[in-house]
Design an enzyme around this catalytic site. Sequence first.
Site, PDB file in Angstrom:
ATOM      1  N   CYS A 140       0.838  -1.199   0.000  1.00 55.30           N
ATOM      2  CA  CYS A 140       0.000   0.000   0.000  1.00 55.30           C
ATOM      3  C   CYS A 140       0.875   1.253   0.000  1.00 55.30           C
ATOM      4  CB  CYS A 140      -0.935  -0.007   1.203  1.00 55.30           C
ATOM      5  SG  CYS A 140      -2.006   1.438   1.269  1.00 55.30           S
ATOM      6  N   CYS A 143      -0.543   4.131   1.926  1.00 58.52           N
ATOM      7  CA  CYS A 143      -0.404   4.024   3.393  1.00 58.52           C
ATOM      8  C   CYS A 143       1.025   4.322   3.842  1.00 58.52           C
ATOM      9  CB  CYS A 143      -0.728   2.615   3.887  1.00 58.52           C
ATOM     10  SG  CYS A 143      -2.140   1.824   3.154  1.00 58.52           S
ATOM     11  N   ASP A 144       2.000   3.793   3.131  1.00 58.27           N
ATOM     12  CA  ASP A 144       3.365   3.775   3.648  1.00 58.27           C
ATOM     13  C   ASP A 144       4.369   4.628   2.871  1.00 58.27           C
ATOM     14  OD1 ASP A 144       2.548   1.889   5.540  1.00 58.27           O
ATOM     15  OD2 ASP A 144       2.864   0.234   4.149  1.00 58.27           O
TER      16      ASP A 144
END
Length: 322
Positions: A140, A143-144
């Site tokens: 992701c 997300c990261d």
Amino acid sequence: MSVEKVVIIGSGPAGLTAAIYAARANLSPLVFEGYNAGGLVPGGQLMFTTDVENFPGFEHGILGPKLMTAMRAQAERFGTRFIREDVVSVDFSRSPFKIRSDEAAADAHAVIIATGARANWLNLPNEQRLAKTGGGVSACAVCDGALPAFRNQELVVIGGGDSAVEEASYLTKFASVVHVVHRRDQLRASKIMQERFHKLVEHGKIKPVWNSVVTDVIGESSIEAVELKDTNSGAIRRLACKGLFLAIGHTPNTELFKGVLGTDERGYLKLSRPGSTYTSVEGVFAAGDVADHVYRQAVTAAGTGCMAALDAERWLAARGIE
Ligand code: NAP
């Protein structure tokens, strides 16, 4: 056995938000929060993330597991009950519906399905090890990708679909260069995404690596390189990088509902009324990634969890169950 008003299957942002709303509506929801079905854990995909920086309300971000622990506590505070087991079978053929795990069973007037989806992985041993230990391997980018470890570094994205292009273009904001490794010599992504991709290639932000597959991930505590195999020549080489992002699709956790609920051609639950959470069975609602292959964000999952609880509450009220 008394009949539950509403049973929720799944405990990611969709399931827990549904629980918060259902509990506050005095429906005393029972949540099968799962154990390890589909490789997930209670709390869902966010339990595998570090900083969540795009969930509204957290100016400085919040750790994924911390966010999910808080959501669970919030649901519990209003009277949600939890069973920490995977559901192994459901019977939605007649009311009350039946839901079973290995050690428990429940009958319910309404059910909310929030079993989510799981990112596809290559399932290479070093990929899995570094993904689990925060070693720079993730499924992701949104997300990261903004983590400090990836700033001004060479990063690799695997995939050739819309997700791969979206993730790669997002990463260009931080990376020195993003290598997109694809197993064929053309993208599967939509036309508009392909145009975006080629513009970024022209600007030197993205470097495509065609006809190649990742066969190993190199690095002890954090990733140092990927091993690539040319699908035409079979030649093996290494590509140094500080981050690896997989974008090779997701699989919805709908195995339990095969032949029971309508699904689309990818296996995602089909909603029977646009803009609602109704599934093909009256009284069964779906929320979050299990019915969404497009947005797949924690906040959209939470939003549809809220919708499912409101849909269930109104559906029950229309049948005199309050
Ligand atoms: P996808 O379209 O299924 O693409 C997956 C990509 O991963 C494909 O290029 C595929 O290669 C590759 N792949 C699959 N398994 C692989 C493996 N084991 N090793 C190496 N490569 C592998 O998935 P997606 O990109 O996540 O998109 C899913 C859906 O969401 C699509 O309908 C997409 O349009 C939508 N979506 C839309 C947007 C947007 O519009 N902004 C953003 C994200 C997703 P092949 O091409 O060779 O099959």
